[in-house]
Design a protein around this motif. Structure first.
Motif, mmCIF file in Angstrom:
data_model
loop_
_atom_site.group_PDB
_atom_site.id
_atom_site.type_symbol
_atom_site.label_atom_id
_atom_site.label_comp_id
_atom_site.label_asym_id
_atom_site.label_seq_id
_atom_site.Cartn_x
_atom_site.Cartn_y
_atom_site.Cartn_z
ATOM 1 N N ASP A 60 0.828 -1.215 0.000
ATOM 2 C CA ASP A 60 0.000 0.000 0.000
ATOM 3 C C ASP A 60 0.860 1.262 0.000
ATOM 4 O O ASP A 60 0.518 2.263 -0.627
ATOM 5 C CB ASP A 60 -0.982 0.003 1.162
ATOM 6 N N MET B 245 2.208 1.683 -3.538
ATOM 7 C CA MET B 245 1.116 2.128 -4.416
ATOM 8 C C MET B 245 0.838 3.610 -4.207
ATOM 9 O O MET B 245 0.600 4.341 -5.173
ATOM 10 C CB MET B 245 -0.133 1.290 -4.155
ATOM 11 N N ALA B 246 0.880 4.068 -2.961
ATOM 12 C CA ALA B 246 0.638 5.487 -2.674
ATOM 13 C C ALA B 246 1.757 6.353 -3.256
ATOM 14 O O ALA B 246 1.486 7.401 -3.848
ATOM 15 C CB ALA B 246 0.528 5.698 -1.167
ATOM 16 N N SER C 83 -3.920 3.098 -8.065
ATOM 17 C CA SER C 83 -5.075 2.602 -7.322
ATOM 18 C C SER C 83 -5.081 1.073 -7.297
ATOM 19 O O SER C 83 -4.458 0.417 -8.137
ATOM 20 C CB SER C 83 -6.375 3.092 -7.953
ATOM 21 N N SER C 84 -5.805 0.526 -6.345
ATOM 22 C CA SER C 84 -5.944 -0.929 -6.257
ATOM 23 C C SER C 84 -6.604 -1.481 -7.508
ATOM 24 O O SER C 84 -6.189 -2.516 -8.033
ATOM 25 C CB SER C 84 -6.775 -1.310 -5.029
ATOM 26 N N SER D 142 -6.371 -6.931 -2.198
ATOM 27 C CA SER D 142 -6.632 -6.417 -0.862
ATOM 28 C C SER D 142 -6.091 -7.363 0.207
ATOM 29 O O SER D 142 -5.476 -6.926 1.187
ATOM 30 C CB SER D 142 -8.135 -6.203 -0.664
ATOM 31 N N LYS E 139 -2.338 -6.976 0.248
ATOM 32 C CA LYS E 139 -1.942 -5.717 0.879
ATOM 33 C C LYS E 139 -2.022 -5.800 2.397
ATOM 34 O O LYS E 139 -1.212 -5.207 3.098
ATOM 35 C CB LYS E 139 -2.821 -4.561 0.386
ATOM 36 N N ARG E 140 -2.996 -6.537 2.910
ATOM 37 C CA ARG E 140 -3.181 -6.660 4.358
ATOM 38 C C ARG E 140 -2.360 -7.790 4.971
ATOM 39 O O ARG E 140 -2.400 -8.005 6.176
ATOM 40 C CB ARG E 140 -4.656 -6.861 4.696
#
Length: 69
Positions: A8, A11-12, A17-18, A33, A36-37
């Motif tokens: 994440d 990506m930022a 974007s996802s 997702s 990412k977690r």
């Protein structure tokens, strides 16, 4: 011992974007997702390579090892 996923953050930094990343690397947004977690048990090298190629980064920019004793 723990592997931290900093996807994440990358990506930022790259302003991706996802939805965009999932489409480009060929996985669902739900699976991205989970990745990412850090809720996955593994990631295919092919998927990791696609992420790194698109974000122009190294695997070490995304994955971090912390030795917590």
């Amino acid at each position: 011992m723990e592997i931290i996923v900093n996807l994440d953050v990358m990506m930022a930094i790259r302003k991706v974007s996802s939805k965009e990343l999932a489409k480009v690397i060929g996985i669902t947004e739900a699976n991205l997702s989970l990745l990412k977690r850090g809720k996955v048990k593994g990631v295919r090298f092919e998927t990791l390579a696609s992420i790194c190629r698109y974000l122009d980064c190294q695997p070490g920019d995304i994955l971090e090892f912390r030795n917590e004793q």
